[in-house]
Scaffold this motif. Structure first.
Motif, PDB file in Angstrom:
ATOM      1  N   LEU A 111       9.400   3.646   9.031  1.00 48.63           N
ATOM      2  CA  LEU A 111       9.208   4.148   7.761  1.00 48.63           C
ATOM      3  C   LEU A 111       7.827   3.939   7.306  1.00 48.63           C
ATOM      4  CD1 LEU A 111      12.661   2.899   6.393  1.00 48.63           C
ATOM      5  CD2 LEU A 111      11.781   5.444   6.487  1.00 48.63           C
ATOM      6  N   VAL A 112       6.876   3.451   7.783  1.00 49.97           N
ATOM      7  CA  VAL A 112       5.482   3.115   7.265  1.00 49.97           C
ATOM      8  C   VAL A 112       4.582   4.451   7.006  1.00 49.97           C
ATOM      9  CG1 VAL A 112       3.409   2.308   7.875  1.00 49.97           C
ATOM     10  CG2 VAL A 112       5.366   0.836   8.167  1.00 49.97           C
ATOM     11  N   PRO A 113       4.777   5.421   7.863  1.00 52.24           N
ATOM     12  CA  PRO A 113       4.138   6.516   7.765  1.00 52.24           C
ATOM     13  C   PRO A 113       4.807   7.366   6.214  1.00 52.24           C
ATOM     14  CG  PRO A 113       4.591   6.714   9.995  1.00 52.24           C
ATOM     15  CD  PRO A 113       5.348   5.349   9.287  1.00 52.24           C
ATOM     16  N   PHE A 114       6.200   7.098   6.335  1.00 47.76           N
ATOM     17  CA  PHE A 114       6.672   7.721   5.090  1.00 47.76           C
ATOM     18  C   PHE A 114       6.272   7.205   3.900  1.00 47.76           C
ATOM     19  CE2 PHE A 114      10.239   8.332   1.993  1.00 47.76           C
ATOM     20  CZ  PHE A 114      10.144   9.545   1.611  1.00 47.76           C
ATOM     21  N   LEU A 115       6.246   5.889   3.788  1.00 43.25           N
ATOM     22  CA  LEU A 115       5.913   4.987   2.637  1.00 43.25           C
ATOM     23  C   LEU A 115       4.478   5.107   2.337  1.00 43.25           C
ATOM     24  CD1 LEU A 115       7.408   1.609   3.627  1.00 43.25           C
ATOM     25  CD2 LEU A 115       8.392   3.033   1.678  1.00 43.25           C
ATOM     26  N   ALA A 116       3.501   5.652   3.301  1.00 42.97           N
ATOM     27  CA  ALA A 116       2.106   5.627   2.977  1.00 42.97           C
ATOM     28  C   ALA A 116       1.743   6.938   2.525  1.00 42.97           C
ATOM     29  CB  ALA A 116       1.537   5.245   4.351  1.00 42.97           C
ATOM     30  N   GLY A 117       2.774   7.834   2.524  1.00 42.07           N
ATOM     31  CA  GLY A 117       2.675   9.365   1.863  1.00 42.07           C
ATOM     32  C   GLY A 117       2.116  10.094   3.142  1.00 42.07           C
ATOM     33  N   GLU A 118       2.017   9.862   4.472  1.00 37.35           N
ATOM     34  CA  GLU A 118       1.417  10.683   5.300  1.00 37.35           C
ATOM     35  C   GLU A 118       2.387  11.786   5.724  1.00 37.35           C
ATOM     36  OE1 GLU A 118       0.619   7.946   8.274  1.00 37.35           O
ATOM     37  OE2 GLU A 118      -1.008   6.860   7.378  1.00 37.35           O
ATOM     38  N   THR A 119       3.587  11.511   5.247  1.00 40.83           N
ATOM     39  CA  THR A 119       4.762  12.602   5.824  1.00 40.83           C
ATOM     40  C   THR A 119       5.812  12.507   4.731  1.00 40.83           C
ATOM     41  OG1 THR A 119       6.442  13.239   7.228  1.00 40.83           O
ATOM     42  CG2 THR A 119       6.197  10.755   7.177  1.00 40.83           C
ATOM     43  N   ASP A 120       6.560  13.509   4.242  1.00 43.16           N
ATOM     44  CA  ASP A 120       7.657  13.488   3.637  1.00 43.16           C
ATOM     45  C   ASP A 120       8.994  13.875   4.256  1.00 43.16           C
ATOM     46  OD1 ASP A 120       6.064  13.651   1.110  1.00 43.16           O
ATOM     47  OD2 ASP A 120       5.718  15.752   1.441  1.00 43.16           O
ATOM     48  N   ASP A 121       8.693  13.485   5.569  1.00 40.56           N
ATOM     49  CA  ASP A 121      10.030  13.609   6.310  1.00 40.56           C
ATOM     50  C   ASP A 121      10.225  12.477   7.386  1.00 40.56           C
ATOM     51  OD1 ASP A 121      10.611  16.624   5.659  1.00 40.56           O
ATOM     52  OD2 ASP A 121       8.895  17.073   7.135  1.00 40.56           O
ATOM     53  N   HIS A 122      11.629  12.253   7.445  1.00 40.96           N
ATOM     54  CA  HIS A 122      11.889  11.012   8.248  1.00 40.96           C
ATOM     55  C   HIS A 122      12.998  11.344   9.260  1.00 40.96           C
ATOM     56  CE1 HIS A 122      11.979   6.810   9.666  1.00 40.96           C
ATOM     57  NE2 HIS A 122      13.306   6.816   9.465  1.00 40.96           N
ATOM     58  N   ARG A 123      14.217  11.603   8.972  1.00 41.45           N
ATOM     59  CA  ARG A 123      15.142  11.979   9.618  1.00 41.45           C
ATOM     60  C   ARG A 123      16.024  13.006   9.404  1.00 41.45           C
ATOM     61  NH1 ARG A 123      17.681   8.614  13.463  1.00 41.45           N
ATOM     62  NH2 ARG A 123      16.765   6.524  13.906  1.00 41.45           N
ATOM     63  N   ASP A 124      16.679  13.841   9.924  1.00 43.76           N
ATOM     64  CA  ASP A 124      17.671  14.846   9.581  1.00 43.76           C
ATOM     65  C   ASP A 124      18.867  14.430   9.497  1.00 43.76           C
ATOM     66  OD1 ASP A 124      15.773  16.973   9.434  1.00 43.76           O
ATOM     67  OD2 ASP A 124      15.637  17.280  11.458  1.00 43.76           O
ATOM     68  N   TRP A 125      19.405  13.306  10.531  1.00 44.51           N
ATOM     69  CA  TRP A 125      20.625  12.994  10.594  1.00 44.51           C
ATOM     70  C   TRP A 125      20.392  11.190  10.841  1.00 44.51           C
ATOM     71  CZ3 TRP A 125      20.180   9.970  15.078  1.00 44.51           C
ATOM     72  CH2 TRP A 125      19.587  10.633  15.945  1.00 44.51           C
ATOM     73  N   ALA A 126      21.905  10.578  10.220  1.00 48.59           N
ATOM     74  CA  ALA A 126      21.986   9.165  10.829  1.00 48.59           C
ATOM     75  C   ALA A 126      23.452   9.167  11.351  1.00 48.59           C
ATOM     76  CB  ALA A 126      22.000   8.237   9.453  1.00 48.59           C
ATOM     77  N   VAL A 127      23.520   8.398  12.533  1.00 47.51           N
ATOM     78  CA  VAL A 127      24.791   8.358  12.951  1.00 47.51           C
ATOM     79  C   VAL A 127      25.325   6.911  13.014  1.00 47.51           C
ATOM     80  CG1 VAL A 127      24.591  10.280  14.779  1.00 47.51           C
ATOM     81  CG2 VAL A 127      23.932   8.240  15.359  1.00 47.51           C
ATOM     82  N   TYR A 128      26.328   6.825  13.167  1.00 49.27           N
ATOM     83  CA  TYR A 128      26.929   5.524  12.686  1.00 49.27           C
ATOM     84  C   TYR A 128      28.530   5.389  13.242  1.00 49.27           C
ATOM     85  CZ  TYR A 128      28.648   7.779   8.481  1.00 49.27           C
ATOM     86  OH  TYR A 128      29.240   8.638   7.300  1.00 49.27           O
ATOM     87  N   GLY A 129      28.953   4.089  13.386  1.00 51.53           N
ATOM     88  CA  GLY A 129      30.312   4.041  13.969  1.00 51.53           C
ATOM     89  C   GLY A 129      30.601   2.555  14.766  1.00 51.53           C
ATOM     90  N   TYR A 130      31.693   2.560  15.184  1.00 52.95           N
ATOM     91  CA  TYR A 130      32.146   1.279  15.968  1.00 52.95           C
ATOM     92  C   TYR A 130      32.331   1.795  17.740  1.00 52.95           C
ATOM     93  CZ  TYR A 130      33.714  -1.797  12.301  1.00 52.95           C
ATOM     94  OH  TYR A 130      33.877  -2.630  11.243  1.00 52.95           O
ATOM     95  N   TRP A 131      31.784   1.158  18.273  1.00 51.39           N
ATOM     96  CA  TRP A 131      31.973   1.117  19.879  1.00 51.39           C
ATOM     97  C   TRP A 131      33.451   1.527  20.052  1.00 51.39           C
ATOM     98  CZ3 TRP A 131      34.966  -1.173  23.447  1.00 51.39           C
ATOM     99  CH2 TRP A 131      34.776  -0.494  24.754  1.00 51.39           C
ATOM    100  N   GLU A 139       0.793  -1.007  -0.059  1.00 45.44           N
ATOM    101  CA  GLU A 139       0.012  -0.021   0.036  1.00 45.44           C
ATOM    102  C   GLU A 139       0.733   1.365  -0.066  1.00 45.44           C
ATOM    103  OE1 GLU A 139      -2.702  -0.198   3.075  1.00 45.44           O
ATOM    104  OE2 GLU A 139      -3.905  -1.916   2.511  1.00 45.44           O
ATOM    105  N   SER A 140       2.093   1.249  -0.303  1.00 44.01           N
ATOM    106  CA  SER A 140       2.866   2.186  -0.249  1.00 44.01           C
ATOM    107  C   SER A 140       2.725   3.261  -1.499  1.00 44.01           C
ATOM    108  CB  SER A 140       4.502   1.875  -0.398  1.00 44.01           C
ATOM    109  OG  SER A 140       5.439   2.834  -0.585  1.00 44.01           O
ATOM    110  N   GLU A 141       2.832   4.537  -1.099  1.00 42.92           N
ATOM    111  CA  GLU A 141       2.835   5.726  -2.082  1.00 42.92           C
ATOM    112  C   GLU A 141       4.038   5.817  -3.088  1.00 42.92           C
ATOM    113  OE1 GLU A 141       0.025   7.299  -3.179  1.00 42.92           O
ATOM    114  OE2 GLU A 141      -1.160   6.192  -1.682  1.00 42.92           O
ATOM    115  N   ARG A 142       5.004   5.293  -2.231  1.00 42.07           N
ATOM    116  CA  ARG A 142       6.532   5.395  -2.880  1.00 42.07           C
ATOM    117  C   ARG A 142       7.090   4.217  -3.798  1.00 42.07           C
ATOM    118  NH1 ARG A 142       7.402  10.525  -0.749  1.00 42.07           N
ATOM    119  NH2 ARG A 142       6.255  10.693   1.549  1.00 42.07           N
ATOM    120  N   ASN A 143       6.354   3.186  -3.824  1.00 39.75           N
ATOM    121  CA  ASN A 143       6.687   2.081  -4.627  1.00 39.75           C
ATOM    122  C   ASN A 143       7.116   2.657  -6.102  1.00 39.75           C
ATOM    123  OD1 ASN A 143       6.237   0.014  -2.739  1.00 39.75           O
ATOM    124  ND2 ASN A 143       4.284  -0.277  -3.562  1.00 39.75           N
TER     125      ASN A 143
END
Length: 525
Positions: free
Chosen positions: A377-397, A339-343
């Protein structure tokens, strides 16, 4: 949205630049027809990033929604975690794990499989402690493994494990990806009487060793793949053979460990490409079954990877103590939702590995679970919002901390003189190269901001990956060949502010701020 079945497929070490769907520039034009076929149907996320590295930390993110690298290295599921299969089964939904990823069952990694209704482990990959025979191993094959026929020869003895495990492999069907994906296709065909199901397929391929049968071994090279002078299992470290003082997955790197000639590097890349194509072809069996069984309208399908793998890129091999360039950290994410609007669309919005957890729960209609650090990500996939994250952080401990806004990737160094701390309810025995030395010493009770359960905290060393901040504009410089930190101090300041925003949002511990050279947030844990 309605509630659906979920098929989650993760493919270890799959490089995003090998996939035709991502229009990237691996040195070889790799055939990935089935991944590309799935991408045409799915939403393809162009700014998806790893979170906690490497293998098991990524799986704790996917299966528990925990951004763990700020608090803990490689280790088990914690007593206060609610795993995906545990949460799902409380809603009378069947769960299944199909995998050849032996780390899930290793000492120090308990709990990842136990909550599934059923699981199947395909044995023998990499250094899986499986077989003790045959006694006499092919010396040419051992040479390609950089192994030794002495089973007690320290570091190299594990390579002989692999030689024994695959000694009777004669057909393509004997190899790991064919077994994993053919079994997945069978399970999908056999299990349609359940009202709802979650199937997690954790393929350890494309992980090393890059050992493949024909036609894949010769598909991307003119070399003789049986030549004992050409390894398909290079050691981790710098390709120039300079010594490294940091532990890697195979132990401390030594001078010359990862030194590769141009010929050797090209061969390794050809075998990685061949294994990617083999994985792709057998993944196609799963897509065929979804077609044949008419499952697309009732099944969410998620395909991703934990990280890539350096193959000479930026002068490194493997997953060593190197800066976390996009070769390792920028990972594929493709999602089909009925049911995604983004397929069929390309998605520029930033997403993170930890978001898989909440997305699976929402897709299945499981509502009474704390998503912890995960964002659905379901709200984003459904087209309910166009926003998800401003950032992603990543690394090793215990290492540098990295952040991206989708355009810029910023690598922030750490102060090696400031200890890192590991928090766990019972992680006193873990994989030795990822854990603090003798962690049972200097342990003291503490707490975590995301659980009321008591934990132990113990100290360990910090390991820097670079001495100064590094900044790359991945739109103008997708291969990250030009560090612009010195000339764009304004962007460095903006990315540092974004990193501080992320640390505050995650309620990172106070010592992380000190280790990273920041003033601690007022409410830091």
């Amino acid at each position: 949205m309605n509630d659906f079945n979920v098929l989650l497929v993760t493919i270890d070490s799959l490089r995003v630049d090998c996939l035709g769907a991502y229009n990237e520039s691996f040195s070889i034009d790799v055939e990935t027809n089935n991944f590309d076929r799935f991408a045409e149907r799915a939403a393809v996320f162009d700014s998806h990033y790893a979170g906690s590295l490497p293998c098991m930390p990524a799986r704790r993110e996917w299966l528990t929604g925990t951004q763990e690298f700020l608090w803990r290295p490689w280790g088990p599921v914690e007593p206060f975690d609610e795993t995906l299969p545990a949460a799902i089964q409380r809603h009378d939904t069947v769960s299944k794990l199909i995998t050849d990823h032996y780390h899930l069952f290793e000492h120090g990694a308990r709990g990842y499989h136990e909550d599934f209704k059923a699981y199947e482990q395909i044995r023998g990959h990499e250094t899986d402690a499986w077989k003790t025979t045959p006694y006499d191993l092919d010396p040419d094959f051992l040479a390609k493994l950089k192994g030794d026929d002495d089973p007690y020869d320290g570091k190299k003895k594990n390579n002989t494990n692999y030689a024994r495990n695959v000694a009777d492999f004669t057909e393509e069907e004997d190899f790991f990806a064919p077994k994993v994906f053919s079994r997945t296709a069978e399970w999908l065909a056999e299990n349609q009487e359940w009202d709802q199901w979650f199937c997690y397929v954790d393929s350890f391929d494309v992980h090393e060793p890059f050992h493949v049968p024909e036609p894949y071994a010769s598909m991307y090279t003119d070399e003789d793949p049986t030549d004992p002078e050409l390894t398909f299992w290079p050691d981790y470290g710098p390709t120039d053979g300079k010594p490294s003082d940091a532990d890697t997955e195979t132990g401390p790197a030594e001078p010359g460990d990862s030194e590769l000639s141009e010929r050797e590097e090209e061969f390794v890349r050809s075998q990685f490409a061949g294994k990617t194509t083999m994985v792709d072809r057998w993944f196609g069996r799963v897509l065929d079954t979804l077609d044949e069984q008419g499952l697309w309208d009732e099944t969410v399908v998620i395909v991703s990877s934990d990280h890539g793998h350096y193959l000479g890129d930026h002068g490194w091999v493997g997953k060593p103590l190197a800066p976390l360039y996009d070769v390792l950290a920028h990972t594929p994410l493709m999602i089909w939702h009925p049911e995604s609007e983004r397929n069929g669309e390309r998605v520029e919005e930033v997403t993170s590995a930890v978001d898989v957890y909440a997305t699976v729960l929402d897709a299945m209609g499981v509502e009474d679970v704390d998503h912890r650090h995960s964002r659905s990500l379901v709200p984003f996939l459904a087209g309910e919002t166009d926003d998800h994250r401003d950032w992603a952080v990543y690394g090793y401990w215990g290492s540098s901390v990295n952040v991206t806004d989708g355009q810029y990737t910023y690598f922030h160094p750490c102060n090696e003189s400031v200890d890192s701390y590991c928090y766990s309810a019972g992680m006193m025995n873990t994989v030795d190269w990822m854990a603090p030395p003798e962690p049972h010493l200097n342990a003291e009770p503490d707490s975590l901001p995301y659980t009321g359960s008591p934990v132990w905290r113990y100290a360990g060393p910090s390991h820097g990956r670079h001495d100064e901040p590094m900044l790359f504009d991945t739109e103008a410089d997708p291969d990250q060949e030009r560090d612009i930190a010195a000339e764009r101090s304004d962007i460095v300041e903006e990315m540092q502010a974004l990193l501080l925003e992320a640390l505050a949002d995650l309620n990172a511990p106070e010592w992380q701020y000190e280790r990273l050279g920041f003033e601690p947030a007022p409410d830091a844990a």
